[in-house]
Design a protein around this motif. Structure first.
Motif, PDB file in Angstrom:
ATOM      1  N   UNK A 733      -2.870  -0.619  -1.223  1.00  0.00           N
ATOM      2  CA  UNK A 733      -4.110  -0.884  -1.912  1.00  0.00           C
ATOM      3  C   UNK A 733      -4.306   0.210  -3.056  1.00  0.00           C
ATOM      4  N   UNK A 734      -4.645   1.508  -2.452  1.00  0.00           N
ATOM      5  CA  UNK A 734      -4.925   2.512  -3.275  1.00  0.00           C
ATOM      6  C   UNK A 734      -4.145   2.634  -4.682  1.00  0.00           C
ATOM      7  N   UNK A 735      -2.608   2.557  -4.282  1.00  0.00           N
ATOM      8  CA  UNK A 735      -1.803   2.741  -5.377  1.00  0.00           C
ATOM      9  C   UNK A 735      -2.068   1.705  -6.241  1.00  0.00           C
ATOM     10  N   UNK A 736      -2.080   0.468  -6.040  1.00  0.00           N
ATOM     11  CA  UNK A 736      -2.370  -0.516  -6.982  1.00  0.00           C
ATOM     12  C   UNK A 736      -3.742  -0.475  -7.565  1.00  0.00           C
ATOM     13  N   UNK A 737      -4.738   0.075  -7.182  1.00  0.00           N
ATOM     14  CA  UNK A 737      -6.006   0.379  -7.488  1.00  0.00           C
ATOM     15  C   UNK A 737      -6.027   1.251  -8.680  1.00  0.00           C
ATOM     16  N   UNK A 738      -5.277   2.479  -8.228  1.00  0.00           N
ATOM     17  CA  UNK A 738      -4.907   3.512  -9.236  1.00  0.00           C
ATOM     18  C   UNK A 738      -4.247   2.980 -10.669  1.00  0.00           C
ATOM     19  N   UNK A 739      -3.318   2.186 -10.300  1.00  0.00           N
ATOM     20  CA  UNK A 739      -2.563   1.615 -11.620  1.00  0.00           C
ATOM     21  C   UNK A 739      -3.513   0.757 -12.376  1.00  0.00           C
ATOM     22  N   UNK A 843       3.614  -3.348  -5.740  1.00  0.00           N
ATOM     23  CA  UNK A 843       3.861  -2.158  -6.016  1.00  0.00           C
ATOM     24  C   UNK A 843       5.080  -1.823  -6.824  1.00  0.00           C
ATOM     25  N   UNK A 844       6.181  -2.453  -6.409  1.00  0.00           N
ATOM     26  CA  UNK A 844       7.326  -2.492  -7.217  1.00  0.00           C
ATOM     27  C   UNK A 844       7.244  -2.986  -8.406  1.00  0.00           C
ATOM     28  N   UNK A 845       6.476  -4.002  -8.803  1.00  0.00           N
ATOM     29  CA  UNK A 845       6.394  -4.704 -10.018  1.00  0.00           C
ATOM     30  C   UNK A 845       5.629  -3.554 -10.748  1.00  0.00           C
ATOM     31  N   UNK A 846       4.456  -3.056 -10.266  1.00  0.00           N
ATOM     32  CA  UNK A 846       3.766  -1.810 -11.025  1.00  0.00           C
ATOM     33  C   UNK A 846       4.597  -0.655 -11.356  1.00  0.00           C
ATOM     34  N   UNK A 847       5.402  -0.384 -10.365  1.00  0.00           N
ATOM     35  CA  UNK A 847       6.219   0.826 -10.590  1.00  0.00           C
ATOM     36  C   UNK A 847       7.468   0.545 -11.688  1.00  0.00           C
ATOM     37  N   UNK A 848       7.761  -0.824 -12.041  1.00  0.00           N
ATOM     38  CA  UNK A 848       8.500  -1.195 -12.973  1.00  0.00           C
ATOM     39  C   UNK A 848       7.921  -1.285 -14.239  1.00  0.00           C
ATOM     40  N   UNK A 849       6.878  -1.391 -14.614  1.00  0.00           N
ATOM     41  CA  UNK A 849       6.070  -1.737 -15.965  1.00  0.00           C
ATOM     42  C   UNK A 849       6.571  -0.809 -16.758  1.00  0.00           C
TER      43      UNK A 849
END
Length: 869
Positions: A733-739, A843-849
Motif C-alpha cells: 500500500x505505501x508503494x502505491x501511495x507513493x506513486x 504494483x507491477x502495473x505502476x512499475x510498468x508505467x
C-alpha cells in the motif's frame, strides 16, 4: 563596475521567512498530532462480541513452537507439549491431534492434564509413512484411556492423496483393531460428494471454515450452521463432529473473507454461543499459530490460532476486542518522531496559508506513522526468510520514499500556499552608467552551421552598447561544418571572433576555459549562450544592472524553446522542460540555491576567471553555480524568457541529455558532499536544496531497482512457490501511495503554475515518465564512475541517419514486457480472490508505467520526425 573578491555576508541577500507566533504554530502541531492519534484510534475501534465465560468444546492441537517445523523433522519436546496442554486445560477438556508417530508422548501427557484426546493419523501419498502412522495410532489407542476417539487421515480426499477405496481400507483396518469410535476428517462438501465413505466410519468429522468459502464474517456463523445441517440430514444415522471451525487473524483476503484479529474474535465468540445453543460437538481451529504452515499453505495458514506462536492470547473471550491493542504506543511514537520537525517547520514557514501548513504537517506526521508501522511490522507477523528479504529491502526503500515525498511535498506546498515568491527578481529598466562590457561565449561542436549563424545574427541585433562575441568551435572535424560559421563571424565584424580548436581537451568546459583566456580584459561580465539559441535584443540591457549589487555572482534567465508547437514530440519535450523553470527554479531561488544552466547565464568575469569551468564534470554549469555560492556570492533568477533554443531532435537525444544531467548531478554530489553535509560556506537552505534537489532522480533509480526486484520476485513465485509468497499487502500500500502522490503533486503544480492546457500537462507528464530509465541509469552510473564522455545533445540529425523508433528504448521495452508478463502470471498463481495478488498486480502495473511511457514517447517522436513546429 567593481568585481569584489569577497562579497558582503550572504544573510542580507536572502529575505527571512515571516516570523510566526509560537502559540499558533504550537496549536497547529498539536491539532495534527491529535488527528494522528484519532486516526490510529479509528483504525483500531474496539468491537464488542458477546462474552464467552464457559469452557471451549475442544481445540485442534499442534504443538510446534515458533521456529519448529515437521518439514524439517524439528519436533517439540515433551516439556513443550506438556506446557501447551497445561495452558489449554484452563479453557477446555478436549484436544484433537493430527499425527501419531511424531509425538508419541501426547496421549500420556493429555491424561496427566485431565484432557481427552481425539487422536489422529496423518496419511498422504507415502505408503511407508501411512503404515507407520496407522501402527502408531492403533498402539496408542489400545494403550491409553485418554484417547476417546480416533481420526484416520485429514483431508486426504480433498488433497487427492488417496482414493476413497484406499482410505476406506485404512479405516476398516483401524476399526477392527481399536475399541474407540473411528472417523476421517474432510470438508463438508467432500462428504456429500463421497457419501459411501460413511459406511466405514463411526461418526462424521467435517471441517467448516467459512473463510475458505469466501464468506463475509458477518454471515459466517450462519453459514457454519447451514452446512452442518446439510451434512447431518444427509447422514441421519451418524453423529456429526465439527473437526475444525475457526477464523484466521491475519493473511490474505479471500474473496469476501477478511483475515483479522477483530473478525476472528467476533466469529469465534458468536460461534461458541451458537454451538452451545445447538449442542454442537466441535474443535476450534486451532489452539496455537503454526508459522511453518505458511510454506505449504500460504500466509494465512500461519494465523489460525487462538494463541500466537509465543503462547500469548491474541484476543480475549470477554470484553472488547481491538485489532491492535498496542496502537496507542505506536501512535505516540509516531507523534514523538514527527514532533521536532513539525514544530520547527510550523514556526519557520508560518507565512504560508493555513491549509498549506496543515497539509505539510499532516504529510510529516503521515510519514512518521508509516515509518513506525514499518519498524514494528515484524512484531505483528511471522516473517519467513523471503519476508525478511522483502523487509530488509522495502524498509530502506520506504525511508527513501518518505524522504522524497516530504521533499516534493515541501515544493508543492511552498509553490501553492503563499501569495507570491518572497525572493523574486524582475528585469531592470535602466543600465548602469557606464554600461559594463560583456563578453558572450558560444561553444559549439559539430553543430549545423545554419543554426549557429541564426544564433549569431540574433546576438548581432542585441540592444546593448558594449559587448563582444567569442565563438569557440570544439573539435569539429568537417570543415564544411565550421568554415561557414567562421566566415559569418568575419562578416559580422570585429565584435565577433571565431576560434577553431582541434584537438582540444575538456569538451565544452575546455572550450569555455579557452574562451576565458581570450576574453577582453575590460569585460566585467561573461555571458554564455548555447549554439541553437535565438536571443531577445533586450537580454543584456535588462539584466546586467543586477551586477551593481557586489554580492551578485550569477544572473540567470530560464531556458526556453521555439519551433515546437506543430511537432508532437517537440511539444511534449518543451513543456516537460518548462516545469523546472516555472516551479523548481522558483522553489530553489527562495533560498538562493538555483541551478545554473549553461545558456542564458551571466557571470561576474573576475569570479569566473578565478573559478574556471570544471572539465572533470559533464554538468560544468551546475557545478560552477554551486562553487559561486560556496564563494559567498548570491544568484539572481529572472523568470522572463530572453532566448529560445531548439528541443532535442528525437527521443534518443532527449534521453541522452537527461542521462548526462543525472550523471553530472552525481559527480557534483560526490565532489561537494563534505561541504554539503558539514561545511560552513553554504547557507542551510543551499545545503538543503543541493542535497535534496535531485532526490526526485533518486526516486527513478529506486523505481528501476524495485522493478528488477518485482520481476525477480514474480519469477520466484512461479518457480519456487514454497520459498516465495506474495508480499504482504501492508508492504504494498505505501508503494502505491507513493506513486499516486508523486504523480498528483506534479500534475497539480503544472495546472497552477505552468501556462499550458491539459493536453500539454499530460504530454509533459508522459515525457517526464519516459525519461525515468535514462535518469536511473545516469544516477547509478554516476554513483560508481568518476567520468563519462560528454555527449552533445543533437538538435538535428543532419550528419547521420535518424535512429529507429525503438532503437533507443530496447531496455525499457524489455522491462515493460517482463512486468506485463508478470502481471498476467500473478493472477494464475494466486487466483482472482486474493487481495495481495491484486495489489501485486497493481504494483507491477505502476512499475510498468514509465516503461510504457518511454515506448509511447519514442513512437510519437518517430512519427513526428525532425520537422520543426
Amino acid at each position: 563596475m567593481t568585481d569584489p573578491a569577497s562579497p558582503e555576508p550572504r544573510s542580507s541577500a536572502v529575505p527571512a521567512a515571516p516570523a510566526g507566533g509560537g502559540l499558533p504554530s504550537l496549536l497547529l502541531v498539536l491539532a495534527v498530532a491529535l488527528l494522528n492519534i484519532g486516526l490510529w484510534a479509528a483504525l483500531n475501534r474496539p468491537v464488542h462480541p458477546p462474552d464467552w465465560t464457559g469452557p471451549v468444546g475442544g481445540f485442534a492441537f499442534s504443538a510446534y513452537q515458533r521456529d519448529q517445523s515437521p518439514l524439517e523433522q524439528d519436533v517439540p519436546s515433551e516439556d513443550e507439549i506438556g506446557a501447551d496442554l497445561a495452558l489449554l486445560a484452563t479453557l477446555t477438556r478436549r484436544v484433537r491431534s493430527y499425527t501419531a508417530s511424531e509425538m508419541p508422548a501426547l496421549p500420556a501427557l493429555a491424561a496427566r492434564h485431565g484432557l481427552s484426546l481425539t487422536a489422529g493419523a496423518w496419511l498422504d501419498r507415502r505408503r511407508s509413512n501411512n503404515r507407520r502412522e496407522i501402527e502408531a495410532l492403533i498402539e496408542q489407542a489400545r494403550t491409553h484411556s485418554s484417547i476417546e476417539r480416533v481420526i484416520v487421515g485429514n483431508e486426504v480426499l480433498l488433497r487427492g492423496d488417496l482414493s476413497p477405496r484406499r482410505l476406506a481400507e485404512y479405516l476398516d483396518e483401524v476399526r477392527a483393531a481399536v475399541g474407540q469410535p473411528v472417523s476421517t476428517a474432510e470438508p463438508w462438501h467432500v462428504w456429500l460428494k463421497h457419501p459411501e465413505l460413511a459406511e466405514h466410519v463411526d461418526f462424521i468429522t467435517i471441517h467448516l471454515l467459512p473463510y475458505w468459502e469466501g464468506i463475509r464474517r458477518s454471515q459466517a456463523v450462519g453459514d457454519v450452521l447451514h452446512k452442518y445441517e446439510l451434512v447431518r440430514k444427509r447422514f441421519p444415522g451418524k453423529p456429526v463432529v465439527i473437526g475444525e471451525v475457526g477464523w484466521p487473524t491475519d493473511g490474505d483476503r479471500f474473496r469476501q473473507a477478511r483475515a483479522s484479529t477483530s473478525d476472528a474474535a467476533l466469529f469465534l465468540r458468536r460461534f461458541l454461543h451458537a454451538a452451545a445453543e445447538h449442542g454442537l460437538d466441535y474443535y476450534v481451529m486451532e489452539a496455537f499459530d503454526q508459522p511453518w504452515k505458511e510454506a505449504t499453505g500460504g500466509r494465512v495458514e500461519a494465523y489460525w490460532g487462538v494463541f500466537d506462536a509465543g503462547r500469548q492470547p491474541k484476543y480475549p473471550l470477554t470484553g472488547p476486542v481491538q485489532e491492535d491493542p498496542d496502537w496507542w504506543l505506536k501512535a505516540l511514537a509516531a507523534v514523538l518522531l514527527a514532533l521536532p520537525l513539525m514544530l520547527w517547520w510550523a514556526r519557520r514557514f508560518a507565512g504560508l496559508s493555513l491549509w498549506g501548513r496543515l497539509a505539510y504537517l499532516g504529510l510529516v506526521q503521515l510519514g512518521a506513522s508509516t515509518l513506525i508501522w514499518s519498524l514494528t511490522l515484524p512484531l505483528e507477523f511471522y516473517l519467513g526468510p523471503a519476508d525478511w528479504v522483502a523487509y530488509a529491502l522495502l524498509v530502506p526503500a520506504q525511508l527513501m520514499m518518505i524522504a522524497i515525498l516530504l521533499i516534493l511535498g515541501f515544493e508543492f506546498i511552498e509553490a501553492l500556499a503563499q501569495p507570491d515568491w518572497r525572493r523574486r527578481f524582475r528585469p531592470l529598466g535602466r543600465l548602469p552608467d557606464p554600461p559594463p562590457r560583456v563578453s558572450i561565449h558560444l561553444a559549439c561542436h559539430n553543430e549545423p552551421p545554419e543554426m549557429v549563424i541564426q544564433t549569431l545574427d540574433s546576438l548581432a541585433a542585441l540592444d546593448y552598447p558594449d559587448f563582444e562575441v567569442l565563438v569557440i568551435d570544439n573539435n569539429t572535424a568537417d570543415e564544411a561544418v565550421w568554415r561557414p560559421v567562421e566566415a559569418h563571424c568575419a562578416r559580422l565584424g570585429p565584435r565577433f571572433r571565431f576560434f577553431h580548436l582541434r584537438p582540444w581537451p575538456g569538451f565544452k568546459a575546455g572550450a569555455l576555459n579557452f574562451g576565458l583566456e581570450q576574453t577582453d580584459p575590460a569585460a566585467a561580465i561573461i555571458a554564455v549562450i548555447d549554439a541553437d539559441y535565438v536571443v531577445d535584443p533586450r537580454w543584456l540591457r535588462e539584466l546586467v544592472g543586477h551586477f551593481e549589487d557586489p554580492r551578485v555572482g550569477v544572473v540567470q534567465a530560464p531556458q526556453a524553446h521555439r519551433e515546437f508547437e506543430g511537432n508532437a514530440f517537440r511539444r511534449m519535450a518543451n513543456w516537460e522542460y518548462e516545469g523546472f523553470f516555472r516551479i523548481g527554479m522558483h522553489h530553489r531561488n527562495e533560498r538562493d540555491a538555483i541551478i545554473q544552466h549553461g545558456t542564458m547565464t551571466l557571470v561576474r568575469a573576475g569570479l569566473l576567471k578565478r573559478l574556471r569551468w570544471s572539465e572533470w564534470c559533464i554538468c560544468e554549469d551546475a557545478e560552477l553555480g554551486l562553487r559561486v555560492m560556496e564563494e559567498g556570492f548570491t544568484t539572481v533568477y529572472v523568470d522572463r524568457v530572453y532566448g529560445r533554443g531548439v528541443t532535442p531532435a528525437d527521443f534518443a537525444a532527449f534521453k541522452s541529455q537527461r542521462f548526462r544531467w543525472a550523471f553530472g548531478a552525481m559527480q557534483i554530489l560526490k565532489a561537494h558532499l563534505g561541504e554539503l553535509l558539514a561545511g560552513f560556506r553554504l547557507s542551510p537552505g543551499q545545503r538543503y536544496h543541493f542535497l535534496t534537489g535531485w532526490f526526485g532522480w533518486f526516486a527513478d533509480a529506486l523505481h528501476l531497482g524495485f522493478s528488477l526486484l518485482a520481476i525477480a520476485w514474480t519469477l520466484g513465485l512461479l518457480w519456487a512457490p514454497g520459498a516465495f509468497s506474495l508480499p504482504h499487502s501492508l508492504f504494498l500500500v505505501p508503494v502505491l501511495g507513493f506513486v499516486l502522490a508523486k504523480g498528483a503533486f506534479g500534475i497539480l503544480l503544472y495546472r497552477r503554475l505552468v501556462p499550458c492546457g491539459w493536453r500539454d500537462t499530460l504530454g509533459a507528464a508522459l515525457a517526464s515518465m519516459a525519461l525515468s530509465h535514462a535518469i536511473a541509469r545516469g544516477v547509478l552510473r554516476g554513483l560508481v564512475a568518476r567520468e563519462h564522455p560528454f555527449t552533445r545533445t543533437a538538435k538535428q540529425r543532419r550528419l547521420r541517419r535518424q535512429p529507429g523508433a525503438f532503437q533507443a528504448v530496447r531496455e525499457e521495452a524489455g522491462l515493460l514486457l517482463a512486468l506485463l508478463l508478470g502481471l498476467l502470471a500473478v493472477g494464475g498463481i494466486a487466483g482472482a480472490g486474493s487481495l495481495e495478488a491484486r495489489l501485486w498486480q497493481l504494483v507491477l502495473a505502476a512499475q510498468a508505467l514509465p516503461y510504457a511511457a518511454t515506448v509511447s514517447v519514442a513512437w510519437v517522436a518517430a512519427r513526428a520526425g525532425e520537422r520543426p513546429g
